[in-house]
Design a protein around this motif. Structure first.
Motif, PDB file in Angstrom:
ATOM      1  N   ASP B  75      18.521  79.501  24.916  1.00  0.00           N
ATOM      2  CA  ASP B  75      19.553  78.825  24.122  1.00  0.00           C
ATOM      3  C   ASP B  75      20.925  78.990  24.750  1.00  0.00           C
ATOM      4  O   ASP B  75      21.781  78.115  24.670  1.00  0.00           O
ATOM      5  N   VAL B  76      21.155  80.170  25.309  1.00  0.00           N
ATOM      6  CA  VAL B  76      22.480  80.475  25.889  1.00  0.00           C
ATOM      7  C   VAL B  76      22.289  80.915  27.337  1.00  0.00           C
ATOM      8  O   VAL B  76      21.533  81.859  27.618  1.00  0.00           O
ATOM      9  N   PHE B  77      22.962  80.232  28.233  1.00  0.00           N
ATOM     10  CA  PHE B  77      22.938  80.606  29.642  1.00  0.00           C
ATOM     11  C   PHE B  77      24.099  81.574  29.887  1.00  0.00           C
ATOM     12  O   PHE B  77      25.260  81.237  29.664  1.00  0.00           O
ATOM     13  N   VAL B  78      23.759  82.780  30.311  1.00  0.00           N
ATOM     14  CA  VAL B  78      24.774  83.818  30.539  1.00  0.00           C
ATOM     15  C   VAL B  78      24.989  83.934  32.049  1.00  0.00           C
ATOM     16  O   VAL B  78      24.118  84.417  32.773  1.00  0.00           O
ATOM     17  N   GLU B  79      26.139  83.453  32.503  1.00  0.00           N
ATOM     18  CA  GLU B  79      26.395  83.324  33.944  1.00  0.00           C
ATOM     19  C   GLU B  79      27.221  84.502  34.418  1.00  0.00           C
ATOM     20  O   GLU B  79      28.410  84.598  34.094  1.00  0.00           O
ATOM     21  N   LEU B  80      26.590  85.382  35.183  1.00  0.00           N
ATOM     22  CA  LEU B  80      27.273  86.585  35.662  1.00  0.00           C
ATOM     23  C   LEU B  80      27.108  86.733  37.170  1.00  0.00           C
ATOM     24  O   LEU B  80      27.067  87.841  37.704  1.00  0.00           O
ATOM     25  N   MET B  81      27.028  85.581  37.843  1.00  0.00           N
ATOM     26  CA  MET B  81      26.864  85.612  39.300  1.00  0.00           C
ATOM     27  C   MET B  81      28.207  85.603  40.015  1.00  0.00           C
ATOM     28  O   MET B  81      28.402  86.270  41.026  1.00  0.00           O
ATOM     29  N   GLN B  93      26.640  73.815  35.166  1.00  0.00           N
ATOM     30  CA  GLN B  93      26.569  72.373  34.883  1.00  0.00           C
ATOM     31  C   GLN B  93      25.185  71.983  34.351  1.00  0.00           C
ATOM     32  O   GLN B  93      25.075  71.229  33.384  1.00  0.00           O
ATOM     33  N   ALA B  94      24.163  72.538  34.975  1.00  0.00           N
ATOM     34  CA  ALA B  94      22.792  72.200  34.550  1.00  0.00           C
ATOM     35  C   ALA B  94      22.539  72.672  33.125  1.00  0.00           C
ATOM     36  O   ALA B  94      21.926  71.962  32.315  1.00  0.00           O
ATOM     37  N   ALA B  95      23.032  73.876  32.814  1.00  0.00           N
ATOM     38  CA  ALA B  95      22.851  74.410  31.463  1.00  0.00           C
ATOM     39  C   ALA B  95      23.534  73.504  30.443  1.00  0.00           C
ATOM     40  O   ALA B  95      22.945  73.138  29.414  1.00  0.00           O
ATOM     41  N   LEU B  96      24.775  73.138  30.719  1.00  0.00           N
ATOM     42  CA  LEU B  96      25.518  72.293  29.781  1.00  0.00           C
ATOM     43  C   LEU B  96      24.855  70.924  29.652  1.00  0.00           C
ATOM     44  O   LEU B  96      24.710  70.399  28.542  1.00  0.00           O
ATOM     45  N   ALA B  97      24.454  70.360  30.777  1.00  0.00           N
ATOM     46  CA  ALA B  97      23.804  69.038  30.747  1.00  0.00           C
ATOM     47  C   ALA B  97      22.533  69.091  29.903  1.00  0.00           C
ATOM     48  O   ALA B  97      22.156  68.105  29.265  1.00  0.00           O
ATOM     49  N   ALA B  98      21.895  70.259  29.885  1.00  0.00           N
ATOM     50  CA  ALA B  98      20.667  70.413  29.103  1.00  0.00           C
ATOM     51  C   ALA B  98      20.958  70.831  27.662  1.00  0.00           C
ATOM     52  O   ALA B  98      20.043  71.148  26.901  1.00  0.00           O
ATOM     53  N   GLY B  99      22.245  70.852  27.292  1.00  0.00           N
ATOM     54  CA  GLY B  99      22.596  71.140  25.904  1.00  0.00           C
ATOM     55  C   GLY B  99      22.613  72.614  25.561  1.00  0.00           C
ATOM     56  O   GLY B  99      22.640  72.988  24.383  1.00  0.00           O
ATOM     57  N   LYS B 100      22.622  73.477  26.575  1.00  0.00           N
ATOM     58  CA  LYS B 100      22.695  74.916  26.317  1.00  0.00           C
ATOM     59  C   LYS B 100      24.155  75.332  26.127  1.00  0.00           C
ATOM     60  O   LYS B 100      25.061  74.725  26.692  1.00  0.00           O
ATOM     61  N   ASP B 101      24.345  76.410  25.416  1.00  0.00           N
ATOM     62  CA  ASP B 101      25.660  77.056  25.402  1.00  0.00           C
ATOM     63  C   ASP B 101      25.777  77.956  26.617  1.00  0.00           C
ATOM     64  O   ASP B 101      24.761  78.388  27.186  1.00  0.00           O
ATOM     65  N   VAL B 102      27.013  78.230  27.007  1.00  0.00           N
ATOM     66  CA  VAL B 102      27.250  79.055  28.192  1.00  0.00           C
ATOM     67  C   VAL B 102      28.211  80.182  27.853  1.00  0.00           C
ATOM     68  O   VAL B 102      29.236  79.957  27.209  1.00  0.00           O
ATOM     69  N   ALA B 116      36.680  70.001  33.720  1.00  0.00           N
ATOM     70  CA  ALA B 116      35.458  69.187  33.834  1.00  0.00           C
ATOM     71  C   ALA B 116      34.314  69.835  33.056  1.00  0.00           C
ATOM     72  O   ALA B 116      33.538  69.143  32.366  1.00  0.00           O
ATOM     73  N   LEU B 117      34.195  71.138  33.145  1.00  0.00           N
ATOM     74  CA  LEU B 117      33.107  71.818  32.443  1.00  0.00           C
ATOM     75  C   LEU B 117      33.292  71.730  30.931  1.00  0.00           C
ATOM     76  O   LEU B 117      32.330  71.541  30.180  1.00  0.00           O
ATOM     77  N   ALA B 118      34.532  71.872  30.479  1.00  0.00           N
ATOM     78  CA  ALA B 118      34.793  71.764  29.045  1.00  0.00           C
ATOM     79  C   ALA B 118      34.449  70.370  28.530  1.00  0.00           C
ATOM     80  O   ALA B 118      33.871  70.210  27.456  1.00  0.00           O
ATOM     81  N   GLU B 119      34.791  69.361  29.321  1.00  0.00           N
ATOM     82  CA  GLU B 119      34.471  67.987  28.916  1.00  0.00           C
ATOM     83  C   GLU B 119      32.960  67.776  28.858  1.00  0.00           C
ATOM     84  O   GLU B 119      32.447  67.169  27.919  1.00  0.00           O
ATOM     85  N   LEU B 120      32.280  68.317  29.850  1.00  0.00           N
ATOM     86  CA  LEU B 120      30.822  68.204  29.854  1.00  0.00           C
ATOM     87  C   LEU B 120      30.223  68.910  28.632  1.00  0.00           C
ATOM     88  O   LEU B 120      29.367  68.357  27.931  1.00  0.00           O
ATOM     89  N   ALA B 121      30.710  70.123  28.365  1.00  0.00           N
ATOM     90  CA  ALA B 121      30.191  70.887  27.227  1.00  0.00           C
ATOM     91  C   ALA B 121      30.389  70.107  25.934  1.00  0.00           C
ATOM     92  O   ALA B 121      29.460  69.973  25.120  1.00  0.00           O
ATOM     93  N   GLY B 125      27.914  68.736  22.893  1.00  0.00           N
ATOM     94  CA  GLY B 125      27.955  69.592  21.708  1.00  0.00           C
ATOM     95  C   GLY B 125      27.735  71.067  22.017  1.00  0.00           C
ATOM     96  O   GLY B 125      27.402  71.853  21.127  1.00  0.00           O
ATOM     97  N   SER B 126      27.930  71.442  23.266  1.00  0.00           N
ATOM     98  CA  SER B 126      27.747  72.841  23.661  1.00  0.00           C
ATOM     99  C   SER B 126      29.089  73.563  23.685  1.00  0.00           C
ATOM    100  O   SER B 126      30.146  72.934  23.714  1.00  0.00           O
ATOM    101  N   VAL B 127      29.027  74.887  23.700  1.00  0.00           N
ATOM    102  CA  VAL B 127      30.258  75.661  23.844  1.00  0.00           C
ATOM    103  C   VAL B 127      30.203  76.495  25.123  1.00  0.00           C
ATOM    104  O   VAL B 127      29.126  76.865  25.595  1.00  0.00           O
ATOM    105  N   ILE B 128      31.375  76.751  25.651  1.00  0.00           N
ATOM    106  CA  ILE B 128      31.542  77.675  26.778  1.00  0.00           C
ATOM    107  C   ILE B 128      32.446  78.798  26.287  1.00  0.00           C
ATOM    108  O   ILE B 128      33.531  78.526  25.780  1.00  0.00           O
TER     109      ILE B 128
END
Lengths: 428, 428
Positions: B75-81, B93-102, B116-121, B125-128
């Motif tokens: 449900d939530v992609f946790v990006e720590l790379m 981007q892939a997570a947001l495109a798939a409707g996941k929260d980040v 750009a990421l905020a607009e995609l989210a 309907g996703s949140v970052i």
């Protein structure tokens, strides 16, 4: 959600008017941030004719807070009247019973009736938010409830009564005694109508009980807060503390250990070079310690129109944005009764006494401490021209019950005049 | 909501492992606080065989972060790379495109691609959420985005690179020159692989750009941050600053005025007795000023496993509790392009130069400043045994463009050796 969020504001004192001003000044900004208009439907105060410096003509006027709280055009009841019984309690209950959300600055109401109100709110699907009730404008409730929610909290501390901190720092800078500075503060309008609420630590104790509930998942238990005011702090104590690298603060500490939950709002010595020690005047500070975060320190204005209204608005905007959170961070029925610690965690203590200057007197003092298991870390006897010598002792770590036993022992020596002043030294 | 919230964690370095540890240690506590289990479905890192000191066998293992980000059980992609291009960007981007929260700790990614990421989210309907990206464990994003949302923010300031603050305070306490302390910090492992990210102010600049966006409702604009590192700070500057009651900090300041949005991450002088001046070592501090709040100061650990993981968990738990908020506090399409201020608000400046010790030299210096409209508030010429005199000037308030003109003028005098060191004095 683009429906307006409609407020009913009860209490048009400094904070209530501050809230009205923000909503009027920043309507566009608030709508941009929440996606919906935030509007005032109705207000309530005793005197409708008083000039409060801001136009209230767009809002319906109620004289009965209960009527305001249950109006059909009110989504959020904003309670800024104060008092833990009477209209504030009645109207808050009525609002919740009617399914309204509540935003309040009322620390006494929640510290005393928080459990029942939280249960009522949750039974109706309503939320109660109270950022403004603790440490004015500092977003400390939000930090503890949300930002640090991944932590097991280990200790919460705070200087949360600006008036007391003003008095203590003013005593230090001016060298004036407590009574004089108390009078000054009163003349400046810094004191509550009942000054014991301030200088007796009651107001700050209410705040501590709320922080403790969130921090430890316990029911708010103001009755279990150990309260001691600043009235007994002499200018000598402030000087001696400074000599040893400490400052005296009215410090709230909530801590959970195997002994139970410890809640204290008492004058303590803190290191002069720590953030708490450096805090001047009416500013508030809250220190939150958790297993992952280590320590976070939040500092800001603890009172006043703007800061308190800012905190109220933070809660209102959370509701506008759809945040629904249990009053104390988890469902009220899951909050544990707070198992009150019978004795606090051990700490070093500062003890000042007036000792009769005669042979054997010091030996009796040392024996009284030793018999209680309290050992002496540092001791000073000051110059004196009378037959009474000022003696200062810093103990090694001991529990509060050991200290009390030592104080009883000192009383029995017959060589100590009056009651010693004993203050805990809080490690940071 | 009693469905579990399922995480996919990409990056199992210090922070990633810290997050895993919290979730394992506090499963019951997190469920009590959010009303639902918070679980890890899958993790992703390069080397699956490495012993990371915590069992990962309960979690699916992915080697491709994009595959992790788009798993059905996440449900939530946790990006720590980390990194603002490559896998971190692709997977986010892939997570947001798939409707996941980040939830991310990646300041560079958001400072550069945040709009750009905020607009995609928002289109999905996703949140970052990115509390961990700024000032480690301090809940500063939450305070600015939510707690203080009723304020028009007037200024945000921060010491947000612990390594720089360590170097500057260590120089002061040890009296050692920059190069030596830099080497020490490197040996202690405090520096990034590319140390310019730290000492050049880039890392802290990313953080400032994110704070500025939230504070002022503008698009994140890292390219407009005026960056200056601490490499030119000499031990003499630190001593002179201390002599005058100041300390030097790598200070980020974002401020909006009629001139536009000013974003600076530069070494500044701050009053030694202010909260920023008192900040020691690797600790971070953020100061938020708003029209109602006046000033709030937040202080805490800016890095490390526990604090950063605490911030990540704060965001995860918000999502578990159902808080949905626009990335930078208001819909991305309503964020204004940041109108960059061509010249900053006027301030006093510290200028240190090496002056040739010959008749008329000082007159030329004074003339160069005067011609630029810069007047002198304090000046000192120090003892010297060579033909070069150290000269220190504190100017009255002037704009940065006036100061640059004055520095150009000094260069043309022919009596100043090398480039003067010029630092802004930030009022608190």
């Amino acid at each position: 959600m683009t429906e307006p969020l409609r407020l009913g504001i009860a209490g048009l004192g400094t904070v209530g008017i501050g809230v009205v001003k923000i909503i009027r000044r920043h309507a566009a900004l608030l709508e941009a941030r929440t996606g919906r208009p935030v509007v005032i439907s109705a207000v309530c105060a005793r005197d409708a004719s008083k000039d409060r410096g801001v136009s209230l003509k767009d809002y319906a006027w109620e004289t009965d807070p209960v009527a305001l709280a249950t109006r059909d055009d009110v989504d959020v009841f904003v309670e800024l009247m104060g008092g833990h019984e009477g209209p504030a309690k009645d109207a808050t209950q009525a609002a919740l019973a009617a399914g309204k959300d509540v935003v309040t600055a009322n620390k006494a109401l929640l510290a005393i009736h928080g459990q029942a109100l939280a249960e009522l709110a949750e039974s109706k699907g309503s939320v109660i938010r109270f950022e403004a009730a603790v440490a004015g404008g500092i977003p400390v409730i939000k930090s503890l409830l949300e930002g640090l929610a991944g932590n097991e909290i280990t200790r919460v501390m705070g200087v949360m009564n600006g008036t007391c901190n003003y008095i203590l720092t003013r005593m230090e800078t001016s060298g004036l005694p407590y009574a004089t500075v108390f009078k000054e503060a009163d003349d400046l309008g810094y004191l509550e109508a009942d000054p014991t609420l301030d200088v007796g630590g009651i107001d700050a104790g209410h705040k501590l009980a709320l922080l403790a509930s969130i921090a430890f998942g316990t029911r708010p238990a103001f009755d279990d807060v150990k309260l001691e005011g600043i009235q007994r702090i002499a200018i000598e104590d402030i000087r001696h503390a400074a000599d040893m690298g400490y400052r005296i603060k009215l410090l709230g500490v909530a801590q959970r250990s195997a002994r139970g939950l410890e809640q204290r709002m008492t004058p303590c010595l803190v290191p002069a070079d720590s953030p708490l020690g450096q805090l001047e005047g009416g500013t508030n500070m809250v220190v939150i310690e958790g297993d992952s975060i280590d320590q976070v320190v939040l500092r800001g204005p603890g009172a006043g129109e703007g800061p308190t209204a800012s905190a109220v608005m933070g809660d209102v905007l959370d509701i506008a944005r759809g945040l629904r959170i249990a009053t104390f961070g988890q469902p009220a029925e899951t909050l544990e009764p707070a198992p009150s610690a019978q004795t606090g965690l051990p700490a070093a203590h500062y003890v000042r006494m007036s000792l009769q200057d005669k042979p054997g007197a010091m030996a009796k003092v040392a024996a009284a401490l030793g018999n209680a298991g309290v050992s002496i870390h540092r001791m000073r006897q000051y110059d004196h021209t009378t037959t009474i010598a000022p003696v200062l002792i810093v103990t090694h770590k001991c529990t509060s019950s050991m200290l009390e036993q030592a104080l009883d022992g000192l009383d029995g020596t017959g060589v100590v005049e009056g009651a010693p002043v004993a203050l805990r030294i809080e490690e940071l």
